[in-house]
Scaffold this active site. Structure first.
Site, short mmCIF file in Angstrom:
data_model
loop_
_atom_site.label_atom_id
_atom_site.label_comp_id
_atom_site.label_asym_id
_atom_site.label_seq_id
_atom_site.Cartn_x
_atom_site.Cartn_y
_atom_site.Cartn_z
CG HIS A 64 -1.90 1.01 1.37
ND1 HIS A 64 -1.62 2.30 1.75
CD2 HIS A 64 -3.24 0.97 1.15
CE1 HIS A 64 -2.73 3.01 1.77
NE2 HIS A 64 -3.74 2.23 1.40
CG ASP A 77 0.34 -2.43 6.10
OD1 ASP A 77 -0.60 -2.53 6.89
OD2 ASP A 77 0.29 -1.77 5.04
CD GLN A 121 -7.14 -4.51 4.28
OE1 GLN A 121 -8.12 -5.14 4.68
NE2 GLN A 121 -7.23 -3.25 3.88
CE LYS A 126 -7.40 -0.16 6.29
NZ LYS A 126 -8.16 0.38 5.19
CB CYS A 144 -3.56 3.30 -1.66
SG CYS A 144 -4.78 4.60 -1.37
N1 C6P Z 1 -6.46 0.56 2.86
C1 C6P Z 1 -8.29 0.19 1.32
O1 C6P Z 1 -9.39 0.48 0.83
P1 C6P Z 1 -5.02 3.98 7.04
O2 C6P Z 1 -5.49 4.84 5.91
O3 C6P Z 1 -3.81 4.56 7.73
O4 C6P Z 1 -6.10 3.56 7.98
O5 C6P Z 1 -4.55 2.59 6.36
C2 C6P Z 1 -3.61 2.60 5.32
C3 C6P Z 1 -3.41 1.21 4.80
C4 C6P Z 1 -2.17 0.63 4.96
N2 C6P Z 1 -1.95 -0.64 4.58
C5 C6P Z 1 -2.91 -1.39 4.02
C6 C6P Z 1 -2.62 -2.80 3.64
C7 C6P Z 1 -4.18 -0.86 3.83
O6 C6P Z 1 -5.14 -1.63 3.31
C8 C6P Z 1 -4.44 0.48 4.21
C9 C6P Z 1 -5.77 1.10 3.93
C10 C6P Z 1 -7.76 1.02 2.46
O7 C6P Z 1 -7.64 -0.75 0.91
C11 C6P Z 1 -7.80 2.48 2.15
S1 C6P Z 1 -6.71 2.92 0.84
#
Ligand code: C6P
Length: 409
Positions: A125, A202, A205, A228, A367
């Site tokens: 990401h 990270d 997910q 999430k 992203c």
């Molecule tokens: N993915 C998606 O729709 P934040 O924005 O800080 O809460 O999370 C960022 C982020 C970092 N790593 C991974 C693997 C992610 O999936 C995400 C956020 C969302 O897939 C929003 S782009």
């Protein structure tokens, strides 16, 4: 705790799932972007503001102490959730993005040197790419990228070749948000440690979908976002091994993170976690996140994972049968995500048409532009599932996609 979730009962815990959108019952399949919140979380946040609101660590009065207790309990709850050795290894941040920025910024000051390598993967990401690019620019370190295979798994041979004595940092996604792929992170962490590299996982997910134990994985840093995981937005977690948190300098400075402030003698900092939590934190957010973890704990990690995997197994072959539909991410182990394109239909059109029928999916590059470039596509449509989704909802998705396929044939 039961073996199977009673989905109807679980759904009743989520007020928003009763909505109608565009005259149809909402079918919410954008859980990888953000999950919905159960009443227990909404109640915990409301109760905090109604009965316990005060600033933490600052007052001797009842409300300040009640807020401090609740905030500290939330940290304990998160530490237990991740299997951390000590609550001081849990830093509350705004979200995964801020957690990664904190680590990349800190390591650029105390760890990275010119010629060092930061190893990332092509399925990261942007939140796990851009902070490292900035750290590389600042320090003269280089970025090395491990490739993915056409099936959407990590190219482990390529990764193995790229872990060298120059590798000082490995940043890797546990479960890809754009493909669903679950990466074999325990092996990668072991290899990275053999060459003396520090590893950031990270877990955006992964933490919401299956049991994560940071000590078992032996990662040095782990980040996830509360929103999430059925928690509120604006709160996330950075786990760091104590020795790394001791080494890292503060990311922001100000109130509550200092030992002493003096114009004459200078300022000293407290240890972790306070060192990394300058200013008034998102107290209600931390309390809401702890309530979410409690809620998920009551349902049980195993039943949640089983329900989500059952949905994935049910919907995947049905999607594959749709003419012109191509799934990205065909690895053997997946989180509850299906990313796909349809011949002759832009992903945004898929998203818009589905929305007109009350179905929420995400469309775009998620992203993960380097990954989309690898596949030579502008983006995908992505359906991502949670334990409160039903097979009937996936049937609605499949039926709508069949209509779209016919429309554009
Ligand atoms: N993915 C998606 O729709 P934040 O924005 O800080 O809460 O999370 C960022 C982020 C970092 N790593 C991974 C693997 C992610 O999936 C995400 C956020 C969302 O897939 C929003 S782009």
């Amino acid at each position: 705790m039961t073996d199977a979730l009673d989905t109807a009962r679980v759904r009743a815990d989520f007020p928003i799932l009763g909505l109608e959108v565009n005259g149809r019952p909402l079918v919410y399949l954008d859980n990888a972007a953000t999950s919905q919140k159960p009443e227990a979380v909404l109640r915990a946040i409301g109760e905090f503001y109604e009965r316990h609101n005060g600033n933490i660590h600052r007052g001797v009065h009842y409300l300040s102490q009640a807020a401090t207790d609740a905030y500290d309990r939330a940290r304990l709850r998160v530490a237990a959730f991740l299997g951390a050795s000590d609550p001081s290894e849990i830093i509350f941040v705004r979200g995964a993005t801020e957690g990664i920025n904190l680590v990349a910024h800190g390591l650029s000051q105390v760890w990275l040197r010119p010629g060092d390598e930061i190893l990332l993967t092509r399925m990261e990401h942007h939140a796990n790419i851009v902070p490292w690019q900035v750290a590389a620019e600042r320090t003269g370190a280089g970025i090395v990228v491990a490739d993915v295979t056409p099936e959407g798994t990590l190219d482990l041979e390529d990764l193995e070749r790229k872990i060298t004595p120059r590798t000082r940092v490995v940043g890797i996604v546990h479960v890809s948000n754009a493909l669903g792929t679950v990466n074999p992170v325990a092996d990668i962490i072991r290899r990275a440690h053999e060459v003396g590299a520090v590893v950031l996982l990270d877990g955006c997910q992964s933490a919401p979908h299956f049991h994560v134990d940071v000590r078992e994985l032996d990662c040095d840093f782990f980040v996830f976002s509360g929103h999430k995981l059925c928690g509120p937005t604006g709160i996330g977690v950075l786990y760091g091994k104590r020795e790394w948190l001791e080494l890292l300098p503060p990311y922001q400075t100000g109130g509550d993170m200092i030992g002493r402030v003096s114009f004459e003698e200078g300022t000293t900092f407290r240890g972790a976690p306070e060192k990394f939590e300058a200013g008034t934190p998102d107290i209600a957010g931390a309390i809401g996140l702890a309530a979410a973890i409690d809620y998920l704990g009551e349902l049980g990690t195993k039943p949640i994972e089983a329900a989500e995997q059952a949905l994935l197994r049910y919907v995947t072959p049905r999607l594959r049968e749709i003419p012109g539909l191509k799934i990205y991410g065909e690895g053997p182990e997946k989180g509850p995500v299906v990313s796909f394109t349809m011949e002759g239909v832009h992903p945004h059109d898929i998203g818009t048409i589905l929305d007109s029928e009350g179905i929420a999916v995400r469309a775009g590059h998620h992203c993960a532009q380097p990954l989309m470039k690898f596949y030579g596509i502008p983006g995908t449509a992505r359906a991502s599932f949670a334990f409160y989704n039903t097979k009937a909802e996936t049937d609605v998705l499949v039926a709508s996609l069949r209509k779209i396929a016919k429309m554009f044939a």
